[in-house]
Design a protein around this motif. Sequence first.
Motif, short mmCIF file in Angstrom:
data_model
loop_
_atom_site.label_atom_id
_atom_site.label_comp_id
_atom_site.label_asym_id
_atom_site.label_seq_id
_atom_site.Cartn_x
_atom_site.Cartn_y
_atom_site.Cartn_z
N ILE A 1 -29.81 21.31 -16.53
CA ILE A 1 -28.34 21.31 -16.50
C ILE A 1 -27.80 20.02 -17.10
O ILE A 1 -26.85 20.03 -17.90
CB ILE A 1 -27.84 21.49 -15.05
N ASP A 2 -28.42 18.90 -16.76
CA ASP A 2 -27.97 17.61 -17.30
C ASP A 2 -28.14 17.57 -18.81
O ASP A 2 -27.28 17.04 -19.53
CB ASP A 2 -28.76 16.47 -16.65
N ALA A 3 -29.26 18.15 -19.31
CA ALA A 3 -29.49 18.17 -20.76
C ALA A 3 -28.43 19.01 -21.46
O ALA A 3 -27.90 18.62 -22.52
CB ALA A 3 -30.89 18.72 -21.05
N GLN A 4 -28.10 20.17 -20.88
CA GLN A 4 -27.07 21.02 -21.47
C GLN A 4 -25.71 20.31 -21.45
O GLN A 4 -24.96 20.36 -22.43
CB GLN A 4 -26.99 22.34 -20.71
N LYS A 5 -25.42 19.66 -20.34
CA LYS A 5 -24.16 18.92 -20.27
C LYS A 5 -24.11 17.85 -21.35
O LYS A 5 -23.09 17.66 -22.02
CB LYS A 5 -24.02 18.27 -18.89
N GLN A 6 -25.23 17.16 -21.52
CA GLN A 6 -25.28 16.09 -22.52
C GLN A 6 -25.08 16.64 -23.92
O GLN A 6 -24.38 16.05 -24.75
CB GLN A 6 -26.62 15.35 -22.41
N GLN A 7 -25.71 17.80 -24.18
CA GLN A 7 -25.55 18.42 -25.49
C GLN A 7 -24.09 18.83 -25.73
O GLN A 7 -23.55 18.62 -26.82
CB GLN A 7 -26.46 19.65 -25.60
N LEU A 8 -23.48 19.42 -24.70
CA LEU A 8 -22.08 19.83 -24.84
C LEU A 8 -21.16 18.63 -25.04
O LEU A 8 -20.15 18.71 -25.73
CB LEU A 8 -21.65 20.61 -23.59
N ILE A 9 -21.54 17.53 -24.44
CA ILE A 9 -20.72 16.32 -24.60
C ILE A 9 -20.93 15.69 -25.97
O ILE A 9 -19.98 15.26 -26.63
CB ILE A 9 -21.07 15.30 -23.49
N GLU A 10 -22.20 15.69 -26.44
CA GLU A 10 -22.52 14.99 -27.68
C GLU A 10 -22.19 15.82 -28.92
O GLU A 10 -21.95 15.26 -29.99
CB GLU A 10 -24.00 14.62 -27.69
#
Length: 299
Positions: A216-225
């Motif tokens: 979930i954190d990786a997906q959040k980071q991708q969506l943010i970046e």
Amino acid sequence: MFTYVVNKCSAVRLSLLLIAALLLSACVAPALLLSPQGQLMWAMIKPMVGLDPKEVNLFEQPLIKNRLEPLLGEHYQTAVSLLNTADEIKQQGIKQQGPLFYVASNYTPLPQLAEKAGFVWNAETNQMAVLISRGGATKIFAEAVEKKAKTVLPVWPDELVDYAQMASNPQKLLQQQLEQQKQQLLEQPQQQLQQAIDAQKQQLIDAPKQQFKQAIDAQKQQLIEAPKQQLEQAIDAQKQQLIEAPKQQLEQAIDTQKQQLTDAPKQQLQQAIEAQQQQLSEQPEPQLKKLAAPVPKQD
């Protein structure tokens, strides 16, 4: 009728007074049987039962300190340091109505001097006693009290009886300590095994949670970046266009000038030829013949 009600109320009041007197007598009667000094001691220590001896400065009270200092001598500070580790002042007896008020240390801040200390005041004899235990041996310091021409030995609460007995049998406490150490050594591997099993269980429980959280954190980071990267790419493209546009315009202007310089002589020559052709086509034919006739030779 009125007389009956008044008499009934008086009877109720009398009953309440008798009940209150009985309740008070349960607390006051023991104190009334004591000597004047014992009554003062009772009045001071009874309200402190259940309180932390260090917080109420029990061993700094003159009624206690003035008696313990000469009794303990050089051992006074050691005993007080250990006794102040106790959680509460206790009274042994049914519903805390017994004659023994005592304090037992929880741990030792001075292991090189003592391991255990206990204090007891016997309200029946007004006797204070202190025990200090170290290395399987116990020292007892008790006030000299005589009753009917006989020396009164200190009475200890259940919590301190075993330590008091070590004064005459030091091997018993040492044996108890050895047995406790053996028990600890036996229980330690079991505790370690249980802790290891619990840790593994916790890891098995936490592992999927951690993996899911990481995903979930990786997906959040991708969506943010992702928007950041797109914005950076757009900005870089605009910068590149702004840098390359003047170059292209300059190159185009130079090429145009070169072409103009190359084409200009050709156009001028072409225009001159066309002008001569035009002039020739506009002259009359006789003039053309005249111009074309041969020139006569002169003799």
